[in-house]
Design an enzyme around this catalytic site. Structure first.
Site, PDB file in Angstrom:
ATOM      1  N   TYR A  10       0.811  -1.227   0.000  1.00 27.75           N
ATOM      2  CA  TYR A  10       0.000   0.000   0.000  1.00 27.75           C
ATOM      3  C   TYR A  10       0.845   1.279   0.000  1.00 27.75           C
ATOM      4  O   TYR A  10       0.379   2.332  -0.410  1.00 27.75           O
ATOM      5  CB  TYR A  10      -0.956  -0.007   1.196  1.00 27.75           C
ATOM      6  CG  TYR A  10      -2.229  -0.758   0.894  1.00 27.75           C
ATOM      7  CD1 TYR A  10      -3.326  -0.113   0.325  1.00 27.75           C
ATOM      8  CD2 TYR A  10      -2.332  -2.120   1.136  1.00 27.75           C
ATOM      9  CE1 TYR A  10      -4.481  -0.796   0.010  1.00 27.75           C
ATOM     10  CE2 TYR A  10      -3.487  -2.824   0.830  1.00 27.75           C
ATOM     11  CZ  TYR A  10      -4.566  -2.146   0.266  1.00 27.75           C
ATOM     12  OH  TYR A  10      -5.722  -2.834  -0.054  1.00 27.75           O
ATOM     13  N   ASP A  30       9.502  -7.077  -5.022  1.00 26.16           N
ATOM     14  CA  ASP A  30       8.597  -7.707  -4.054  1.00 26.16           C
ATOM     15  C   ASP A  30       8.870  -9.204  -4.030  1.00 26.16           C
ATOM     16  O   ASP A  30       9.257  -9.781  -5.048  1.00 26.16           O
ATOM     17  CB  ASP A  30       7.137  -7.439  -4.429  1.00 26.16           C
ATOM     18  CG  ASP A  30       6.206  -7.613  -3.240  1.00 26.16           C
ATOM     19  OD1 ASP A  30       5.781  -6.588  -2.668  1.00 26.16           O
ATOM     20  OD2 ASP A  30       5.914  -8.772  -2.858  1.00 26.16           O
ATOM     21  N   THR A  82       5.799  -4.012   9.045  1.00 26.68           N
ATOM     22  CA  THR A  82       6.358  -4.200  10.386  1.00 26.68           C
ATOM     23  C   THR A  82       5.210  -4.562  11.325  1.00 26.68           C
ATOM     24  O   THR A  82       4.611  -3.683  11.944  1.00 26.68           O
ATOM     25  CB  THR A  82       7.071  -2.924  10.898  1.00 26.68           C
ATOM     26  OG1 THR A  82       6.231  -1.792  10.628  1.00 26.68           O
ATOM     27  CG2 THR A  82       8.407  -2.723  10.249  1.00 26.68           C
ATOM     28  N   LYS A 204       6.398   9.795  13.945  1.00 27.28           N
ATOM     29  CA  LYS A 204       5.422   9.002  13.186  1.00 27.28           C
ATOM     30  C   LYS A 204       4.546   8.178  14.131  1.00 27.28           C
ATOM     31  O   LYS A 204       3.319   8.145  14.026  1.00 27.28           O
ATOM     32  CB  LYS A 204       6.161   8.083  12.213  1.00 27.28           C
ATOM     33  CG  LYS A 204       5.376   6.878  11.745  1.00 27.28           C
ATOM     34  CD  LYS A 204       4.294   7.262  10.773  1.00 27.28           C
ATOM     35  CE  LYS A 204       3.374   6.088  10.490  1.00 27.28           C
ATOM     36  NZ  LYS A 204       2.432   6.341   9.432  1.00 27.28           N
ATOM     37  N   CYS A 258      -2.484   0.751  11.280  1.00 25.26           N
ATOM     38  CA  CYS A 258      -1.649   1.828  11.810  1.00 25.26           C
ATOM     39  C   CYS A 258      -2.007   2.124  13.262  1.00 25.26           C
ATOM     40  O   CYS A 258      -1.223   1.870  14.164  1.00 25.26           O
ATOM     41  CB  CYS A 258      -1.824   3.061  10.951  1.00 25.26           C
ATOM     42  SG  CYS A 258      -1.597   2.693   9.212  1.00 25.26           S
ATOM     43  N   LYS A 315     -12.911   1.006   8.204  1.00 26.81           N
ATOM     44  CA  LYS A 315     -13.499   2.354   8.231  1.00 26.81           C
ATOM     45  C   LYS A 315     -14.332   2.556   6.976  1.00 26.81           C
ATOM     46  O   LYS A 315     -14.388   1.663   6.127  1.00 26.81           O
ATOM     47  CB  LYS A 315     -12.431   3.434   8.393  1.00 26.81           C
ATOM     48  CG  LYS A 315     -11.473   3.590   7.250  1.00 26.81           C
ATOM     49  CD  LYS A 315     -10.536   4.761   7.548  1.00 26.81           C
ATOM     50  CE  LYS A 315      -9.604   5.027   6.390  1.00 26.81           C
ATOM     51  NZ  LYS A 315      -8.726   6.160   6.640  1.00 26.81           N
ATOM     52  N   ARG A 322      -9.187  -5.983   6.832  1.00 25.96           N
ATOM     53  CA  ARG A 322      -8.180  -6.524   7.758  1.00 25.96           C
ATOM     54  C   ARG A 322      -8.169  -5.705   9.061  1.00 25.96           C
ATOM     55  O   ARG A 322      -8.343  -4.490   9.032  1.00 25.96           O
ATOM     56  CB  ARG A 322      -6.808  -6.493   7.093  1.00 25.96           C
ATOM     57  CG  ARG A 322      -6.710  -7.544   5.966  1.00 25.96           C
ATOM     58  CD  ARG A 322      -5.448  -7.397   5.186  1.00 25.96           C
ATOM     59  NE  ARG A 322      -5.386  -6.103   4.530  1.00 25.96           N
ATOM     60  CZ  ARG A 322      -4.288  -5.590   4.004  1.00 25.96           C
ATOM     61  NH1 ARG A 322      -3.160  -6.260   4.085  1.00 25.96           N
ATOM     62  NH2 ARG A 322      -4.313  -4.413   3.410  1.00 25.96           N
ATOM     63  N   LYS A 393     -21.720   4.203  14.403  1.00 30.46           N
ATOM     64  CA  LYS A 393     -20.802   5.159  13.765  1.00 30.46           C
ATOM     65  C   LYS A 393     -21.429   6.540  13.563  1.00 30.46           C
ATOM     66  O   LYS A 393     -20.812   7.418  12.968  1.00 30.46           O
ATOM     67  CB  LYS A 393     -20.350   4.616  12.403  1.00 30.46           C
ATOM     68  CG  LYS A 393     -19.399   3.435  12.469  1.00 30.46           C
ATOM     69  CD  LYS A 393     -18.077   3.729  13.170  1.00 30.46           C
ATOM     70  CE  LYS A 393     -17.156   4.644  12.403  1.00 30.46           C
ATOM     71  NZ  LYS A 393     -15.838   4.779  13.059  1.00 30.46           N
TER      72      LYS A 393
HETATM   73  N1  SAJ Z   1     -11.808   5.999  14.231  1.00 27.52           N
HETATM   74  C1  SAJ Z   1     -12.705   6.158  15.287  1.00 27.52           C
HETATM   75  N2  SAJ Z   1     -13.007   7.425  15.698  1.00 27.52           N
HETATM   76  C2  SAJ Z   1     -12.459   8.542  15.125  1.00 27.52           C
HETATM   77  C3  SAJ Z   1     -11.568   8.360  14.043  1.00 27.52           C
HETATM   78  C4  SAJ Z   1     -11.248   7.081  13.625  1.00 27.52           C
HETATM   79  O1  SAJ Z   1     -13.222   5.192  15.870  1.00 27.52           O
HETATM   80  O2  SAJ Z   1     -12.781   9.654  15.563  1.00 27.52           O
HETATM   81  C5  SAJ Z   1     -11.426   4.642  13.793  1.00 27.52           C
HETATM   82  C6  SAJ Z   1     -11.755   4.311  12.344  1.00 27.52           C
HETATM   83  O3  SAJ Z   1     -13.075   3.884  12.198  1.00 27.52           O
HETATM   84  C7  SAJ Z   1     -10.736   3.215  12.050  1.00 27.52           C
HETATM   85  C8  SAJ Z   1      -9.514   3.647  12.870  1.00 27.52           C
HETATM   86  O4  SAJ Z   1     -10.014   4.542  13.831  1.00 27.52           O
HETATM   87  O5  SAJ Z   1     -11.180   1.963  12.507  1.00 27.52           O
HETATM   88  C9  SAJ Z   1      -8.372   4.246  12.076  1.00 27.52           C
HETATM   89  O6  SAJ Z   1      -8.840   5.107  11.058  1.00 27.52           O
HETATM   90  P1  SAJ Z   1      -8.107   6.487  10.622  1.00 27.52           P
HETATM   91  O7  SAJ Z   1      -8.884   7.057   9.509  1.00 27.52           O
HETATM   92  O8  SAJ Z   1      -7.895   7.348  11.780  1.00 27.52           O
HETATM   93  O9  SAJ Z   1      -6.638   6.053  10.182  1.00 27.52           O
HETATM   94  P2  SAJ Z   1      -5.910   5.010   9.190  1.00 27.52           P
HETATM   95  O10 SAJ Z   1      -5.447   3.849  10.023  1.00 27.52           O
HETATM   96  O11 SAJ Z   1      -6.711   4.695   7.982  1.00 27.52           O
HETATM   97  O12 SAJ Z   1      -4.625   5.894   8.757  1.00 27.52           O
HETATM   98  C10 SAJ Z   1      -3.785   6.462   9.773  1.00 27.52           C
HETATM   99  C11 SAJ Z   1      -3.604   7.951   9.501  1.00 27.52           C
HETATM  100  N3  SAJ Z   1      -3.010   8.613  10.671  1.00 27.52           N
HETATM  101  C12 SAJ Z   1      -3.551   9.697  11.218  1.00 27.52           C
HETATM  102  O13 SAJ Z   1      -4.578  10.199  10.832  1.00 27.52           O
HETATM  103  C13 SAJ Z   1      -2.794  10.257  12.392  1.00 27.52           C
HETATM  104  C14 SAJ Z   1      -2.721   8.152   8.278  1.00 27.52           C
HETATM  105  O14 SAJ Z   1      -2.414   9.520   8.103  1.00 27.52           O
HETATM  106  C15 SAJ Z   1      -1.407   7.365   8.439  1.00 27.52           C
HETATM  107  O15 SAJ Z   1      -0.627   7.472   7.275  1.00 27.52           O
HETATM  108  C16 SAJ Z   1      -1.743   5.911   8.618  1.00 27.52           C
HETATM  109  O16 SAJ Z   1      -2.556   5.784   9.793  1.00 27.52           O
HETATM  110  C17 SAJ Z   1      -0.455   5.123   8.736  1.00 27.52           C
HETATM  111  O17 SAJ Z   1      -0.021   4.516   7.729  1.00 27.52           O
HETATM  112  O18 SAJ Z   1       0.182   5.166   9.774  1.00 27.52           O
END
Ligand code: SAJ
Length: 421
Positions: A10, A30, A82, A204, A258, A315, A322, A393
């Site tokens: 990704y 890869d 990782t 990070k 993440c 989300k 996953r 949600k």
């Molecule tokens: N979630 C909640 N409540 C919220 C916000 C999110 O329950 O208020 C949940 C979502 O439903 C989901 C999870 O948290 O299950 C994570 O979703 P997300 O949209 O916050 O993040 P990711 O995992 O898709 O991507 C994150 C991002 N990090 C931040 O916003 C700080 C992205 O910028 C990073 O690049 C990515 O992790 C990463 O690769 O580390």
């Protein structure tokens, strides 16, 4: 520049494509023959908005090739997974990073730049990667440049964010930072922030930890609201009108690769000084069981045993299941004997239509904030044995009129009303 990327997932694939569309000669490596073959046939193997079109551009320019093994290059970018180890604190498993570094060592020559983009535990560059390269005979900062440049892109918006987000350039020495900057300067329009490798690593990790801890606070509030019969969502909405308050949104748990992974790397590196981070992980991990408990209470008086689960991804508006709390909840409910019918328009393997999922069900359990779920009309609800929606949600905006609606964080109130009915 000749750039070799190790890992075409990704992050590695979009990054490779980005460099290839900016005039660099990119070889993407890869370990999976299927991935390499598919890419060399002209198709990307991940779903990401706008990426296939960019890939076509890279191929048309003759700037990208996928391979199973690396060769000589000017710069190497490591973007391999990782995962968490299965130890007490779920520490960072560096197996793939170490093997990626080992795989490029035979090809490294003086003046090369080695960049690790994978998310890694604090101090990994200095304590693990640097010694590996020094043992191979290099002097870091003199004849080899080494840096950690974490990716910070949001799945679903990768192509845009890779170019426009500010980027941390964490060199092991200042010369490493300066050399690595010349690589990213050619493609990134956002600010390039100079840092040490360890600062970059921890920054990070803390970005995702910040979000995880804040979501845990919102989830705790949802539980408190349920306990005290106070609408937590209304509380959040009002509190956020304060200019310096930003409560996050509660939900059925925190998924993805993440937020549910990275905080453990910090906690494992410094367990005695991270009780808040550890507790936040516990709270967020407890949410699926909490949703299952409330659902069971709701289903006590239900005329049928069937639950229509809306949304399986981790989300909204993506296809990724996953590490998804929604999957966990669906499995837990099925394990406890409920007839679980899942509807998810983004997931290929979920084949039921909305109508089929709702037929004879006693609850629609919304677990993902897909845009499609903003409106749930009578097409779906009139087939139900008991027309009720539990929205974990806060996504449902319009609902057929004869339906009982239950919002997350105040579910107990509704539970009592329903049981009394
Ligand atoms: N979630 C909640 N409540 C919220 C916000 C999110 O329950 O208020 C949940 C979502 O439903 C989901 C999870 O948290 O299950 C994570 O979703 P997300 O949209 O916050 O993040 P990711 O995992 O898709 O991507 C994150 C991002 N990090 C931040 O916003 C700080 C992205 O910028 C990073 O690049 C990515 O992790 C990463 O690769 O580390």
């Amino acid at each position: 520049m000749k750039i070799t990327t190790i890992g075409l997932g990704y992050i590695g694939l979009p990054t490779s494509i980005l460099f290839a569309t900016h005039g660099h000669q990119v070889v993407g490596v890869d370990v999976s023959p299927t991935v390499v073959e598919k890419l060399n046939q002209g198709y990307i193997h991940i779903e990401e908005e706008g990426l296939q079109a960019l890939y076509n551009e890279a191929l048309a320019a003759g700037n990208f090739e996928a391979a199973l093994t690396p060769g000589h290059a000017d710069a190497y970018i490591v973007a391999v997974p990782t995962p968490n180890k299965e130890d007490r604190y779920k520490s960072c498993d560096l197996t793939y990073v170490e093997s990626a570094i080992r795989s490029i060592i035979p090809y490294l020559t003086a003046g090369n730049i080695v960049i690790v983009e994978s998310t890694i535990a604090p101090r990994t560059m200095e304590d693990v990667v640097q010694p590996m390269l020094e043992q191979a005979g290099f002097t870091i900062g003199e004849d080899l440049y080494l840096a950690h440049c974490p990716e910070r892109v949001l799945p679903g918006n990768i192509a845009y964010e890779l170019v426009h987000n500010p980027r941390i350039i964490g060199g092991v020495t200042q010369a490493c930072t300066a050399q690595t900057k010349t690589v990213y300067q050619t493609v990134v329009q956002g600010e390039l922030i100079e840092a040490s490798a360890s600062e970059a690593e921890l920054s990070k990790l803390m970005e995702n930890t910040y979000r995880d801890v804040n979501i845990a606070l919102a989830n705790e509030l949802a539980k408190i609201g349920t306990d005290l019969h106070i609408n937590a969502l209304k509380v959040i909405e009002m509190a956020n009108r304060h200019p310096r308050v930003n409560l996050h949104s509660p939900g059925p748990g925190v998924g993805g690769h993440c937020l549910a992974v990275d905080p453990y790397f910090v906690a494992a590196a410094s367990p005695d000084f991270s009780p808040l981070i550890q507790t936040a992980r516990e709270i967020n991990s407890s949410m699926p069981a909490f949703v299952v408990d409330v659902t069971k209470q709701l289903m006590q008086e239900a005329p049928t045993n069937k639950i229509a689960v809306f949304g399986l991804t981790y989300k909204g508006n993506i296809d990724d299941t996953r590490e998804s709390p929604a999957m966990e909840i669906a499995e837990m409910l099925a394990f406890q004997g409920f007839d679980v019918a899942a509807y998810d328009p983004h997931v290929m393997s979920a084949t039921l239509t909305m109508e089929e999922a709702c037929q004879d069900s006693s609850l629609i359990l919304v677990l993902t904030d897909h845009a499609e779920f903003q409106m749930i009309d009578s097409e779906a609800t009139e087939r139900m044995a008991l027309p009720r929606v539990l929205d974990t949600k806060n996504i449902v905006k319009t609902l057929a009129t004869d339906v009982t609606r239950m919002d997350f964080g105040s579910m107990h109130v509704y539970t009592q009303t329903l049981v009394a009915k």
